[in-house]
Design a protein around this motif. Sequence first.
Motif, mmCIF file in Angstrom:
data_model
loop_
_atom_site.group_PDB
_atom_site.id
_atom_site.type_symbol
_atom_site.label_atom_id
_atom_site.label_comp_id
_atom_site.label_asym_id
_atom_site.label_seq_id
_atom_site.Cartn_x
_atom_site.Cartn_y
_atom_site.Cartn_z
ATOM 1 N N GLY A 98 -7.554 37.768 -8.287
ATOM 2 C CA GLY A 98 -7.439 38.978 -7.478
ATOM 3 C C GLY A 98 -8.789 39.645 -7.257
ATOM 4 O O GLY A 98 -9.082 40.129 -6.156
ATOM 5 N N ILE A 99 -9.627 39.654 -8.296
ATOM 6 C CA ILE A 99 -10.977 40.212 -8.150
ATOM 7 C C ILE A 99 -11.742 39.456 -7.068
ATOM 8 O O ILE A 99 -12.364 40.052 -6.183
ATOM 9 N N LEU A 100 -11.678 38.128 -7.141
ATOM 10 C CA LEU A 100 -12.443 37.302 -6.196
ATOM 11 C C LEU A 100 -11.886 37.390 -4.773
ATOM 12 O O LEU A 100 -12.646 37.382 -3.802
ATOM 13 N N ASN A 101 -10.576 37.497 -4.663
ATOM 14 C CA ASN A 101 -9.962 37.569 -3.332
ATOM 15 C C ASN A 101 -10.351 38.839 -2.589
ATOM 16 O O ASN A 101 -10.459 38.843 -1.353
ATOM 17 N N ASP A 102 -10.532 39.933 -3.319
ATOM 18 C CA ASP A 102 -10.843 41.225 -2.690
ATOM 19 C C ASP A 102 -12.261 41.692 -3.017
ATOM 20 O O ASP A 102 -12.551 42.888 -2.971
ATOM 21 N N TYR A 103 -13.128 40.746 -3.375
ATOM 22 C CA TYR A 103 -14.472 41.100 -3.835
ATOM 23 C C TYR A 103 -15.305 41.697 -2.709
ATOM 24 O O TYR A 103 -15.423 41.118 -1.633
ATOM 25 N N GLU A 104 -15.890 42.859 -2.967
ATOM 26 C CA GLU A 104 -16.819 43.490 -2.036
ATOM 27 C C GLU A 104 -18.113 43.768 -2.777
ATOM 28 O O GLU A 104 -18.141 44.546 -3.723
ATOM 29 N N ASP A 105 -19.173 43.119 -2.343
ATOM 30 C CA ASP A 105 -20.453 43.248 -3.036
ATOM 31 C C ASP A 105 -20.967 44.682 -2.964
ATOM 32 O O ASP A 105 -20.760 45.384 -1.971
ATOM 33 N N ASN A 106 -21.611 45.111 -4.048
ATOM 34 C CA ASN A 106 -22.195 46.447 -4.111
ATOM 35 C C ASN A 106 -23.372 46.377 -5.079
ATOM 36 O O ASN A 106 -23.199 45.976 -6.232
ATOM 37 N N ASN A 107 -24.556 46.732 -4.620
ATOM 38 C CA ASN A 107 -25.734 46.648 -5.482
ATOM 39 C C ASN A 107 -25.693 47.643 -6.631
ATOM 40 O O ASN A 107 -26.364 47.437 -7.649
ATOM 41 N N ASP A 108 -24.945 48.715 -6.486
ATOM 42 C CA ASP A 108 -24.757 49.670 -7.579
ATOM 43 C C ASP A 108 -23.751 49.046 -8.551
ATOM 44 O O ASP A 108 -22.558 48.960 -8.262
ATOM 45 N N LEU A 109 -24.241 48.594 -9.694
ATOM 46 C CA LEU A 109 -23.389 47.853 -10.633
ATOM 47 C C LEU A 109 -22.255 48.712 -11.175
ATOM 48 O O LEU A 109 -21.175 48.201 -11.473
ATOM 49 N N GLY A 110 -22.503 50.018 -11.300
ATOM 50 C CA GLY A 110 -21.445 50.910 -11.761
ATOM 51 C C GLY A 110 -20.287 50.957 -10.780
ATOM 52 O O GLY A 110 -19.127 50.823 -11.158
ATOM 53 N N ARG A 111 -20.604 51.133 -9.510
ATOM 54 C CA ARG A 111 -19.561 51.178 -8.472
ATOM 55 C C ARG A 111 -18.882 49.814 -8.336
ATOM 56 O O ARG A 111 -17.672 49.739 -8.124
ATOM 57 N N LEU A 112 -19.670 48.745 -8.431
ATOM 58 C CA LEU A 112 -19.110 47.399 -8.345
ATOM 59 C C LEU A 112 -18.079 47.165 -9.443
ATOM 60 O O LEU A 112 -16.967 46.689 -9.182
ATOM 61 N N LEU A 113 -18.434 47.511 -10.674
ATOM 62 C CA LEU A 113 -17.515 47.297 -11.795
ATOM 63 C C LEU A 113 -16.311 48.225 -11.730
ATOM 64 O O LEU A 113 -15.216 47.848 -12.160
ATOM 65 N N LEU A 114 -16.497 49.414 -11.181
ATOM 66 C CA LEU A 114 -15.354 50.314 -11.018
ATOM 67 C C LEU A 114 -14.343 49.712 -10.046
ATOM 68 O O LEU A 114 -13.129 49.731 -10.303
ATOM 69 N N ASP A 115 -14.828 49.133 -8.958
ATOM 70 C CA ASP A 115 -13.944 48.455 -8.000
ATOM 71 C C ASP A 115 -13.264 47.251 -8.653
ATOM 72 O O ASP A 115 -12.071 47.011 -8.444
ATOM 73 N N ILE A 116 -14.022 46.506 -9.446
ATOM 74 C CA ILE A 116 -13.472 45.333 -10.127
ATOM 75 C C ILE A 116 -12.379 45.758 -11.111
ATOM 76 O O ILE A 116 -11.336 45.106 -11.223
ATOM 77 N N SER A 117 -12.615 46.860 -11.811
ATOM 78 C CA SER A 117 -11.631 47.368 -12.765
ATOM 79 C C SER A 117 -10.308 47.702 -12.077
ATOM 80 O O SER A 117 -9.229 47.307 -12.538
ATOM 81 N N ARG A 118 -10.390 48.397 -10.957
ATOM 82 C CA ARG A 118 -9.177 48.765 -10.214
ATOM 83 C C ARG A 118 -8.467 47.517 -9.688
ATOM 84 O O ARG A 118 -7.238 47.416 -9.740
ATOM 85 N N ILE A 137 -13.714 47.269 -18.508
ATOM 86 C CA ILE A 137 -14.603 47.180 -17.347
ATOM 87 C C ILE A 137 -14.971 48.581 -16.860
ATOM 88 O O ILE A 137 -16.106 48.844 -16.461
ATOM 89 N N MET A 138 -14.013 49.498 -16.933
ATOM 90 C CA MET A 138 -14.261 50.879 -16.521
ATOM 91 C C MET A 138 -15.316 51.531 -17.412
ATOM 92 O O MET A 138 -16.211 52.252 -16.930
ATOM 93 N N GLY A 139 -15.234 51.270 -18.706
ATOM 94 C CA GLY A 139 -16.238 51.801 -19.630
ATOM 95 C C GLY A 139 -17.620 51.256 -19.334
ATOM 96 O O GLY A 139 -18.621 51.989 -19.377
ATOM 97 N N MET A 140 -17.688 49.980 -19.005
ATOM 98 C CA MET A 140 -18.961 49.376 -18.621
ATOM 99 C C MET A 140 -19.488 49.999 -17.334
ATOM 100 O O MET A 140 -20.686 50.239 -17.192
ATOM 101 N N ALA A 141 -18.581 50.255 -16.391
ATOM 102 C CA ALA A 141 -18.979 50.835 -15.103
ATOM 103 C C ALA A 141 -19.672 52.182 -15.293
ATOM 104 O O ALA A 141 -20.704 52.459 -14.668
ATOM 105 N N LYS A 142 -19.119 53.017 -16.157
ATOM 106 C CA LYS A 142 -19.715 54.334 -16.399
ATOM 107 C C LYS A 142 -21.115 54.199 -16.977
ATOM 108 O O LYS A 142 -22.023 54.971 -16.653
ATOM 109 N N SER A 143 -21.306 53.189 -17.827
ATOM 110 C CA SER A 143 -22.597 52.968 -18.461
ATOM 111 C C SER A 143 -23.652 52.480 -17.472
ATOM 112 O O SER A 143 -24.847 52.710 -17.672
ATOM 113 N N LEU A 144 -23.221 51.820 -16.401
ATOM 114 C CA LEU A 144 -24.157 51.194 -15.464
ATOM 115 C C LEU A 144 -24.260 51.923 -14.123
ATOM 116 O O LEU A 144 -24.770 51.367 -13.153
ATOM 117 N N LYS A 145 -23.792 53.157 -14.081
ATOM 118 C CA LYS A 145 -23.847 53.931 -12.845
ATOM 119 C C LYS A 145 -25.280 54.018 -12.317
ATOM 120 O O LYS A 145 -26.219 54.281 -13.074
#
Length: 204
Positions: free
Chosen positions: A46-66, A84-92
Amino acid sequence: MNSKDIHEIIIQIRNLIDNNKSYLVELDQKFGDGDLGVSMSQGFNGILNDYEDNNDLGRLLLDISRNFNESAPSSLGTIISFGIMGMAKSLKDKNEIGSEEFYCALISGVENIEKKAHSKEGEKTIIDSIRPALRKAEPFKSDGFVILSQKLMEGSAEGANSTKDMISKHGRAAYHNEKTLGHIDGGAYVGKLIFEAISNYYGQ
């Protein structure tokens, strides 16, 4: 590590999960719903099917988490999403990170799991592969991704195996109490596969 690396790592995780789908189902059939392999495959696909690249790793991981939470309809799917959400906050606001920043993000991830899932090490969950992985890797967190990911993989494998000596405290498996002794926890094994995939990516 940048957004391209994360995409490639997810492909590696998906492939390893799919290759072990039957074994994960077998582990889960003992004390759970028996759908672990299927739900994890659905999650990473599901992550790969709806993957949208984002150079901001925090935002990218937040999307991946959802995405993962929506695609993997299971308690473990939600728990991994917490991580993944916890990682996203760390990499904002970070576009590229080194091995130490990745290690710190993993710490934030597991802490978020522990907080939101009200669980801790020793209760026969995915935490029992993550915490040993982090302890094993801690002395090597600044030594680059090849060594760090190797140590994470080694620690997670040891941790997953150690769940055979634990009694389940969460979910459907908790109703079986001492009967869960002698069996590897499926969630911990998924954690081991995730770290193995990361190590495969950086070791290739």
